[in-house]
Design an enzyme around this catalytic site. Structure first.
Site, PDB file in Angstrom:
ATOM      1  N   ARG A 171       0.872  -1.177   0.000  1.00 24.87           N
ATOM      2  CA  ARG A 171       0.000   0.000   0.000  1.00 24.87           C
ATOM      3  C   ARG A 171       0.908   1.225   0.000  1.00 24.87           C
ATOM      4  NH1 ARG A 171      -3.137   2.728   4.434  1.00 24.87           N
ATOM      5  NH2 ARG A 171      -5.038   3.626   3.538  1.00 24.87           N
TER       6      ARG A 171
ATOM      7  N   HIS B 123      -9.240  -0.285   9.476  1.00 29.00           N
ATOM      8  CA  HIS B 123      -7.923  -0.179  10.088  1.00 29.00           C
ATOM      9  C   HIS B 123      -8.055  -0.593  11.548  1.00 29.00           C
ATOM     10  CE1 HIS B 123      -6.531   2.975   6.870  1.00 29.00           C
ATOM     11  NE2 HIS B 123      -6.881   1.801   6.361  1.00 29.00           N
TER      12      HIS B 123
ATOM     13  N   ASN C  81      -7.298   7.948   2.466  1.00 30.70           N
ATOM     14  CA  ASN C  81      -6.989   7.338   3.754  1.00 30.70           C
ATOM     15  C   ASN C  81      -7.837   7.943   4.861  1.00 30.70           C
ATOM     16  OD1 ASN C  81      -5.120   5.599   5.441  1.00 30.70           O
ATOM     17  ND2 ASN C  81      -4.869   7.578   6.449  1.00 30.70           N
ATOM     18  N   GLU C  82      -8.557   7.100   5.575  1.00 27.44           N
ATOM     19  CA  GLU C  82      -9.327   7.508   6.750  1.00 27.44           C
ATOM     20  C   GLU C  82      -9.917   8.903   6.594  1.00 27.44           C
ATOM     21  OE1 GLU C  82      -6.470   7.094   9.867  1.00 27.44           O
ATOM     22  OE2 GLU C  82      -6.137   4.992   9.466  1.00 27.44           O
TER      23      GLU C  82
ATOM     24  N   GLU D  27      -4.794  -1.507   7.532  1.00 26.89           N
ATOM     25  CA  GLU D  27      -3.714  -1.138   8.441  1.00 26.89           C
ATOM     26  C   GLU D  27      -3.942  -1.854   9.768  1.00 26.89           C
ATOM     27  OE1 GLU D  27      -3.175   2.990   9.192  1.00 26.89           O
ATOM     28  OE2 GLU D  27      -3.280   3.592   7.090  1.00 26.89           O
TER      29      GLU D  27
ATOM     30  N   TYR E 279      -6.677  -0.921  15.078  1.00 27.67           N
ATOM     31  CA  TYR E 279      -5.714  -0.536  16.110  1.00 27.67           C
ATOM     32  C   TYR E 279      -6.331  -0.843  17.473  1.00 27.67           C
ATOM     33  CZ  TYR E 279      -2.959   1.320  12.337  1.00 27.67           C
ATOM     34  OH  TYR E 279      -2.216   1.436  11.196  1.00 27.67           O
TER      35      TYR E 279
ATOM     36  N   TRP F  13       1.017  -2.009   9.114  1.00 27.83           N
ATOM     37  CA  TRP F  13       1.536  -0.639   9.181  1.00 27.83           C
ATOM     38  C   TRP F  13       2.775  -0.654  10.059  1.00 27.83           C
ATOM     39  CZ3 TRP F  13       0.240   3.721   6.636  1.00 27.83           C
ATOM     40  CH2 TRP F  13       0.906   4.889   7.043  1.00 27.83           C
TER      41      TRP F  13
END
Length: 729
Positions: free
Chosen positions: A186, A333, A265-266, A363, A335, A393
């Site tokens: 990416r 993503h 992105n986001e 990610e 996290y 990531w």
């Protein structure tokens, strides 16, 4: 996320420093005693355009969960520090290069790129045309991402922060990434809105270098990260303009077999999450009108972490419908909102139940710096079981306290960090699971996959059932990982489900009952009819541990509960309501969670009154869950009570000792009673006519008491201004 740091609440945002909304993840123990990882996210990003890391925030997911601490810890951990923002080396310009091998006929090297890569058919140029199966590039069919040869492609790769480290030798870095076994990369690019624009020639070179290394390119622009909350970020329309510019269209056309376009992105923080679907509808239609026929990737809202479950629960259907080609992939993503096995499993299961579109974890890492841990073991295990793609990531360059997210030390592929070693060489890692895309030649190593894995054969089922019924708990624990995977198969293996239900019987030891309940919570929410009896029985246990685990599993079973008969729903509702008065705070809080997630079990009046009463509970975890429940109701009169708690800084957390360790009860993204109350006031205030929306700035790390109190004061002022308009009952 940005390099240096990520702004989306995901650790990846670029160097500038902007903070994401808080995230938290419900934790749930993994059977076998594996430690679930929990925590909330958030974090600041550096303000400079280079280096600094941004953290990704995003409020937590809605289902509360528990993390079992104790037992064997998951692999991963903090890696060594981040690389400096200005690494050495210079990116080479495109140099023309030799033509790549073609699959059928022709297929010259990609324009301006170093090496042509495999071009699917005649036509010369950058690899246009169609393959023998009639496809011209990546496409989606029956929920799978297929390549130009109509073979399923499952991403296994990393994020490469080109936009912030453009002076590096990107060609060499991409070769190093490919050497890990990765099949995709990416590429972090920029529109010029926040960072220096990635020009046509550079894009062409990057794609060419990736093709030469047999890496599929996922190209994305990071300038959109956390729009409206991240200083300097730009709206999704800016990304749309970049992709539809004639220069960029020229670089992308003909690369449909090798490139996937990740629109932005986001692009939505917490305050603009409602605009996520409409803005992407517009973007998808614009890219298609510009002649881009590539597979498009859509990042989730809430800094990519989708803690509101807007994307997970079907909110992206309008985006899917807007694409006449039905050639979209959705990306979450993961996290610190995903710090537990329970939260990760629930997300995958619910998404795959709602969509016939592929899911990618665009990610993730083993932690999100000091904001919290990530259950990377479950992410990678389920991704392999369900053929969900993942992209770690990030290769290097994270700063501002997020150095543990670096995969390599200072871009040195010969020096992997702890996280890099886990991602590449660990169980279900890149080396073990990556298959080169057949777009680079039919001779590429490839194993057929399906996100709906075939069921185990009869002999394996027999062995599993036998081992799950063993009197030796060690044998039971050893069988559970395989049993959990079998719960995700098509068709569902009833014999395995029945064996797990048997583990939860009243005649079984508490530890075995707990193991069974945790395993059954891996079932997809709409396939739990056979497990409801086990959850219901757990609600009558004497042990708080079993009550808590049963309530958690029940809270994540809405489709199956809604499909149950009225007698079953009534019995469940009656028992859950009774548990609101239980002596254990974890049980009381989880009972409130069930009422919030399963409205079919009780009336609106019952839920409202129960939540108001629980606001006064002496345990902050229970008060926070009560505020969360009130936010789900339609009665704005609760604001009069909630406003009294906006300065309550007590942590919304409770620890319960269990047979496998400590079960942590928390409310994702709400680290304190004050946070839960503030978000509830904001939500209910939106239902009052003639009242302005309460503006909250809780996008940094929620541990900042100063910021919390500033928001509390703002809420008080808002309340005094509009109190006359708020209904009193």
């Amino acid at each position: 996320m940005a390099i240096g740091c990520s702004s989306d609440g995901d650790p990846s945002e670029p160097p500038p420093s902007g903070a994401r909304g808080a995230t938290g993840g419900s934790n749930s123990s993994i059977t076998g005693g594996v430690t679930g990882k929990g925590g909330t996210s958030g974090g600041t990003q550096a303000s400079t355009p280079t280096g600094g890391a941004t953290s990704k925030g995003g409020a937590p997911a809605t289902n509360g969960g528990n993390t079992v601490m104790g037992g064997s810890g998951g692999s991963g951990g903090a890696a060594s520090g981040g690389a400096p923002s200005g690494a050495t080396g210079g990116a080479k310009s495109a140099a023309g290069g030799s033509g790549g091998m073609t699959m059928a006929t022709g297929g010259a090297a990609s324009a301006g790129g170093p090496s042509g890569g495999a071009a699917p058919t005649a036509g010369g140029g950058a690899g246009g045309g169609s393959s023998s199966c009639g496809a011209s590039g990546f496409h989606v069919k029956d929920g799978k991402l297929l390549d130009v040869n109509c073979e399923e492609f499952v991403m296994r790769g990393v994020n490469y922060p080109y936009a912030w480290f453009s002076s590096r030798n990107a060609e060499q870095d991409l070769q190093a990434i490919a050497a890990t076994g990765a099949n995709a990369v990416r590429l972090v690019l920029a529109t010029g809105g926040r960072w220096t624009k990635t020009a046509q020639g550079t894009l062409t070179s990057l794609i060419g270098w990736a093709k030469a290394a047999k890496l599929v390119s996922i190209v994305e622009v990071h300038d959109t990260t956390g729009y409206s909350e991240q200083m300097g970020s730009v709206e999704l329309g800016n990304a749309t303009s970049y992709w539809t510019g004639s220069d960029i269209v020229s670089a992308l056309k003909g690369q449909e077999a090798f490139v996937i376009v990740n629109i932005g992105n986001e692009p939505n923080g917490n305050n603009t999450s409602t605009d996520w679907a409409p803005s992407h509808v517009t973007a998808v239609q614009a890219l298609r009108a510009a002649g881009l026929n590539h597979t498009l990737m859509v990042d989730a809202p809430n800094w990519g972490q989708d803690w509101e479950n807007r994307m997970r629960d079907g909110g992206g259907s309008s985006i899917w419908d807007a694409d006449a080609q039905k050639n979209l992939v959705f990306s979450v993503h993961m996290y610190d909102v995903y710090g537990s096995s329970s939260t990760v499993t629930s997300y995958f299961n619910n998404f795959l139940m709602k969509y016939d579109a592929p899911l990618v974890v665009g990610e993730f890492a083993a932690d999100h710096g000091s904001s919290g841990n990530v259950d990377e073991d479950t992410i990678m295990s389920l991704a392999e079981s369900l053929s969900v793609g993942y992209l770690g990531w990030s290769w290097a360059g994270n700063g501002d306290g997020l150095g543990s997210l670096d995969i390599t030390n200072n871009f040195d592929s010969g020096s992997l960090t702890t996280w890099g070693t886990r991602l590449i060489r660990g169980m279900n890692g890149i080396e073990a699971t990556s298959e080169t895309c057949t777009c680079f030649g039919l001779g590429s190593r490839y194993a057929a996959r399906s996100r709906r894995k075939s069921a185990p054969d009869a002999e394996l089922q027999r062995v599993l059932v036998t081992q799950l019924g063993s009197e030796d708990e060690a044998i039971v624990r050893a069988a559970l990982p395989t049993a959990r995977v079998s719960l995700l198969t098509e068709p569902l293996q009833a014999s395995v489900v029945n064996a797990l239900v048997g583990l939860t019987g009243k005649d079984q030891p508490v530890s075995r009952r707990a193991l069974g309940l945790e395993a059954l919570n891996y079932l997809r929410p709409d396939r739990r009819s056979g497990a409801l009896s086990a959850f219901q029985a757990a609600l009558h246990a004497e042990e708080p541990e079993l009550l808590s685990l049963g309530l958690l599993a029940l809270s994540q079973s809405r489709p199956s509960v809604d499909a149950a008969d009225e007698v079953t729903r009534a019995a469940l509702g009656e028992r859950v309501t009774a548990l609101l008065g239980h002596g254990n705070p974890g049980v009381r809080g989880r009972a409130l969670l069930v009422l919030a997630e399963l409205p079919a079990l009780s009336s609106e009046k019952t839920r409202f009154e129960a939540a108001l009463h629980a606001l006064l509970d002496r345990e902050p975890y229970v008060s926070a869950q009560a505020a969360h429940l009130l936010a789900r109701t339609r009665n704005a009169a609760a604001i009069y009570r909630l406003i009294e708690l906006v300065r309550d800084l007590r942590p919304a957390r409770y620890e319960l000792g269990g047979s496998s360790g400590v079960i942590i009860h928390d409310l994702p993204g709400r680290r304190s009673v004050a946070e839960a109350a503030l978000f509830a006031v904001q939500s209910l205030g939106e239902r009052v006519s003639g009242v302005e929306r309460l503006p909250l700035t809780l996008r940094d790390r929620y541990t900042d008491e100063r910021l919390l109190l500033e928001n509390a004061d703002a809420a008080k002022r808002w309340y005094l201004r509009f109190a006359a308009r708020i209904p009193k009952e």
